[in-house]
Scaffold this motif. Sequence first.
Motif, PDB file in Angstrom:
ATOM      1  N   ASP A 218       0.830  -1.212   0.000  1.00  0.00           N
ATOM      2  CA  ASP A 218       0.000   0.000   0.000  1.00  0.00           C
ATOM      3  C   ASP A 218       0.863   1.261   0.000  1.00  0.00           C
ATOM      4  OD1 ASP A 218      -2.420  -1.302  -0.082  1.00  0.00           O
ATOM      5  OD2 ASP A 218      -2.784  -1.179   2.076  1.00  0.00           O
ATOM      6  N   GLU A 219       1.938   1.253   0.781  1.00  0.00           N
ATOM      7  CA  GLU A 219       2.833   2.415   0.812  1.00  0.00           C
ATOM      8  C   GLU A 219       3.483   2.628  -0.550  1.00  0.00           C
ATOM      9  OE1 GLU A 219       4.243   2.456   5.483  1.00  0.00           O
ATOM     10  OE2 GLU A 219       5.265   1.121   4.077  1.00  0.00           O
ATOM     11  N   ALA A 220       3.900   1.539  -1.192  1.00  0.00           N
ATOM     12  CA  ALA A 220       4.499   1.643  -2.526  1.00  0.00           C
ATOM     13  C   ALA A 220       3.501   2.214  -3.523  1.00  0.00           C
ATOM     14  CB  ALA A 220       5.002   0.277  -2.988  1.00  0.00           C
ATOM     15  N   TRP A 221       2.243   1.791  -3.423  1.00  0.00           N
ATOM     16  CA  TRP A 221       1.198   2.314  -4.298  1.00  0.00           C
ATOM     17  C   TRP A 221       1.049   3.824  -4.099  1.00  0.00           C
ATOM     18  CZ3 TRP A 221      -1.594   1.919  -8.414  1.00  0.00           C
ATOM     19  CH2 TRP A 221      -2.745   2.687  -8.551  1.00  0.00           C
ATOM     20  N   HIS A 222       1.037   4.257  -2.848  1.00  0.00           N
ATOM     21  CA  HIS A 222       0.888   5.692  -2.566  1.00  0.00           C
ATOM     22  C   HIS A 222       2.082   6.485  -3.085  1.00  0.00           C
ATOM     23  CE1 HIS A 222      -2.863   5.480  -0.405  1.00  0.00           C
ATOM     24  NE2 HIS A 222      -2.399   4.478   0.311  1.00  0.00           N
ATOM     25  N   VAL A 223       3.278   5.914  -2.991  1.00  0.00           N
ATOM     26  CA  VAL A 223       4.475   6.579  -3.522  1.00  0.00           C
ATOM     27  C   VAL A 223       4.351   6.745  -5.032  1.00  0.00           C
ATOM     28  CG1 VAL A 223       6.956   6.285  -3.954  1.00  0.00           C
ATOM     29  CG2 VAL A 223       6.030   5.911  -1.654  1.00  0.00           C
ATOM     30  N   LEU A 224       3.960   5.689  -5.727  1.00  0.00           N
ATOM     31  CA  LEU A 224       3.803   5.769  -7.183  1.00  0.00           C
ATOM     32  C   LEU A 224       2.746   6.794  -7.564  1.00  0.00           C
ATOM     33  CD1 LEU A 224       3.942   2.002  -8.199  1.00  0.00           C
ATOM     34  CD2 LEU A 224       5.647   3.767  -8.713  1.00  0.00           C
ATOM     35  N   ARG A 225       1.627   6.754  -6.866  1.00  0.00           N
ATOM     36  CA  ARG A 225       0.538   7.674  -7.170  1.00  0.00           C
ATOM     37  C   ARG A 225       0.949   9.129  -6.904  1.00  0.00           C
ATOM     38  NH1 ARG A 225      -4.586   7.039  -3.710  1.00  0.00           N
ATOM     39  NH2 ARG A 225      -3.406   8.483  -2.479  1.00  0.00           N
ATOM     40  N   GLU A 226       1.608   9.363  -5.779  1.00  0.00           N
ATOM     41  CA  GLU A 226       2.029  10.725  -5.463  1.00  0.00           C
ATOM     42  C   GLU A 226       3.100  11.215  -6.440  1.00  0.00           C
ATOM     43  OE1 GLU A 226       3.657  13.483  -1.801  1.00  0.00           O
ATOM     44  OE2 GLU A 226       3.182  11.388  -1.413  1.00  0.00           O
ATOM     45  N   ALA A 227       4.031  10.340  -6.793  1.00  0.00           N
ATOM     46  CA  ALA A 227       5.066  10.726  -7.754  1.00  0.00           C
ATOM     47  C   ALA A 227       4.441  11.056  -9.108  1.00  0.00           C
ATOM     48  CB  ALA A 227       6.103   9.612  -7.896  1.00  0.00           C
ATOM     49  N   SER A 228       3.428  10.315  -9.481  1.00  0.00           N
ATOM     50  CA  SER A 228       2.715  10.590 -10.727  1.00  0.00           C
ATOM     51  C   SER A 228       2.088  11.982 -10.686  1.00  0.00           C
ATOM     52  CB  SER A 228       1.639   9.524 -10.948  1.00  0.00           C
ATOM     53  OG  SER A 228       0.790   9.862 -12.002  1.00  0.00           O
ATOM     54  N   GLN A 229       1.436  12.285  -9.577  1.00  0.00           N
ATOM     55  CA  GLN A 229       0.778  13.585  -9.447  1.00  0.00           C
ATOM     56  C   GLN A 229       1.797  14.723  -9.382  1.00  0.00           C
ATOM     57  OE1 GLN A 229      -1.595  12.876  -5.968  1.00  0.00           O
ATOM     58  NE2 GLN A 229      -3.236  11.889  -7.125  1.00  0.00           N
ATOM     59  N   LEU A 230       2.857  14.537  -8.609  1.00  0.00           N
ATOM     60  CA  LEU A 230       3.859  15.592  -8.454  1.00  0.00           C
ATOM     61  C   LEU A 230       4.594  15.901  -9.757  1.00  0.00           C
ATOM     62  CD1 LEU A 230       5.434  14.592  -5.023  1.00  0.00           C
ATOM     63  CD2 LEU A 230       4.047  16.619  -5.493  1.00  0.00           C
ATOM     64  N   SER A 231       4.821  14.864 -10.552  1.00  0.00           N
ATOM     65  CA  SER A 231       5.570  15.051 -11.800  1.00  0.00           C
ATOM     66  C   SER A 231       4.655  15.294 -12.995  1.00  0.00           C
ATOM     67  CB  SER A 231       6.452  13.829 -12.072  1.00  0.00           C
ATOM     68  OG  SER A 231       5.663  12.679 -12.299  1.00  0.00           O
ATOM     69  N   ASN A 232       3.344  15.233 -12.756  1.00  0.00           N
ATOM     70  CA  ASN A 232       2.363  15.390 -13.836  1.00  0.00           C
ATOM     71  C   ASN A 232       2.645  14.387 -14.962  1.00  0.00           C
ATOM     72  OD1 ASN A 232       0.066  16.523 -14.941  1.00  0.00           O
ATOM     73  ND2 ASN A 232       1.219  18.020 -16.121  1.00  0.00           N
ATOM     74  N   THR A 233       2.858  13.143 -14.533  1.00  0.00           N
ATOM     75  CA  THR A 233       3.194  12.048 -15.442  1.00  0.00           C
ATOM     76  C   THR A 233       2.212  10.912 -15.190  1.00  0.00           C
ATOM     77  OG1 THR A 233       5.528  12.646 -15.205  1.00  0.00           O
ATOM     78  CG2 THR A 233       5.066  10.491 -16.137  1.00  0.00           C
ATOM     79  N   LYS A 234       1.812  10.226 -16.241  1.00  0.00           N
ATOM     80  CA  LYS A 234       0.910   9.085 -16.084  1.00  0.00           C
ATOM     81  C   LYS A 234       1.527   8.065 -15.123  1.00  0.00           C
ATOM     82  CE  LYS A 234      -2.166   9.822 -19.488  1.00  0.00           C
ATOM     83  NZ  LYS A 234      -3.547  10.035 -19.208  1.00  0.00           N
ATOM     84  N   LEU A 235       0.681   7.456 -14.309  1.00  0.00           N
ATOM     85  CA  LEU A 235       1.138   6.472 -13.335  1.00  0.00           C
ATOM     86  C   LEU A 235       1.902   5.344 -14.003  1.00  0.00           C
ATOM     87  CD1 LEU A 235       1.060   5.484 -10.368  1.00  0.00           C
ATOM     88  CD2 LEU A 235      -1.012   4.264 -10.963  1.00  0.00           C
ATOM     89  N   ARG A 236       1.411   4.897 -15.157  1.00  0.00           N
ATOM     90  CA  ARG A 236       2.089   3.804 -15.868  1.00  0.00           C
ATOM     91  C   ARG A 236       3.504   4.209 -16.265  1.00  0.00           C
ATOM     92  NH1 ARG A 236       3.776   1.305 -20.065  1.00  0.00           N
ATOM     93  NH2 ARG A 236       3.107  -0.744 -20.737  1.00  0.00           N
ATOM     94  N   ALA A 237       3.703   5.460 -16.670  1.00  0.00           N
ATOM     95  CA  ALA A 237       5.041   5.928 -17.066  1.00  0.00           C
ATOM     96  C   ALA A 237       5.976   5.987 -15.864  1.00  0.00           C
ATOM     97  CB  ALA A 237       4.942   7.294 -17.742  1.00  0.00           C
ATOM     98  N   VAL A 238       5.463   6.421 -14.725  1.00  0.00           N
ATOM     99  CA  VAL A 238       6.273   6.440 -13.501  1.00  0.00           C
ATOM    100  C   VAL A 238       6.669   5.006 -13.136  1.00  0.00           C
ATOM    101  CG1 VAL A 238       6.281   6.959 -11.028  1.00  0.00           C
ATOM    102  CG2 VAL A 238       5.264   8.579 -12.637  1.00  0.00           C
ATOM    103  N   ALA A 239       5.697   4.102 -13.169  1.00  0.00           N
ATOM    104  CA  ALA A 239       5.960   2.701 -12.843  1.00  0.00           C
ATOM    105  C   ALA A 239       6.977   2.089 -13.812  1.00  0.00           C
ATOM    106  CB  ALA A 239       4.663   1.903 -12.862  1.00  0.00           C
ATOM    107  N   ALA A 240       6.855   2.382 -15.088  1.00  0.00           N
ATOM    108  CA  ALA A 240       7.792   1.851 -16.078  1.00  0.00           C
ATOM    109  C   ALA A 240       9.203   2.367 -15.818  1.00  0.00           C
ATOM    110  CB  ALA A 240       7.336   2.223 -17.489  1.00  0.00           C
ATOM    111  N   ALA A 241       9.331   3.633 -15.432  1.00  0.00           N
ATOM    112  CA  ALA A 241      10.647   4.202 -15.135  1.00  0.00           C
ATOM    113  C   ALA A 241      11.262   3.540 -13.906  1.00  0.00           C
ATOM    114  CB  ALA A 241      10.531   5.710 -14.927  1.00  0.00           C
ATOM    115  N   VAL A 242      10.448   3.291 -12.887  1.00  0.00           N
ATOM    116  CA  VAL A 242      10.947   2.624 -11.677  1.00  0.00           C
ATOM    117  C   VAL A 242      11.377   1.196 -12.006  1.00  0.00           C
ATOM    118  CG1 VAL A 242      10.272   1.720  -9.404  1.00  0.00           C
ATOM    119  CG2 VAL A 242       9.634   4.047 -10.072  1.00  0.00           C
TER     120      VAL A 242
END
Length: 82
Positions: free
Chosen positions: A30-54
């Motif tokens: 759950d914490e990892a999900w929140h990190v991905l979601r917040e990083a997506s919002q902060l960077s204005n990047t689709k969640l899938r793109a953030v996840a792919a980069a990680v």
Amino acid sequence: MEQLRHALASRPVIDQARGVLMALHSCTSDEAWHVLREASQLSNTKLRAVAAAVAAGADCDGPPPPPGIRVALRTALGRLRR
């Protein structure tokens, strides 16, 4: 229907990224999900793109995430530890 197909295709890379974050930062799923979601919002990047980069950056010779995503991940991880 197209949105459902896209969601199903995105799921594996998001799960991989969650696993990477859990392993590297000793956090829960759950914490990892929140990190991905917040990083997506902060960077204005689709969640899938953030996840792919990680996920890509987890390989030994994988590229690091782009600077905007990297900063957003650092911020989200910092908030996780508070």
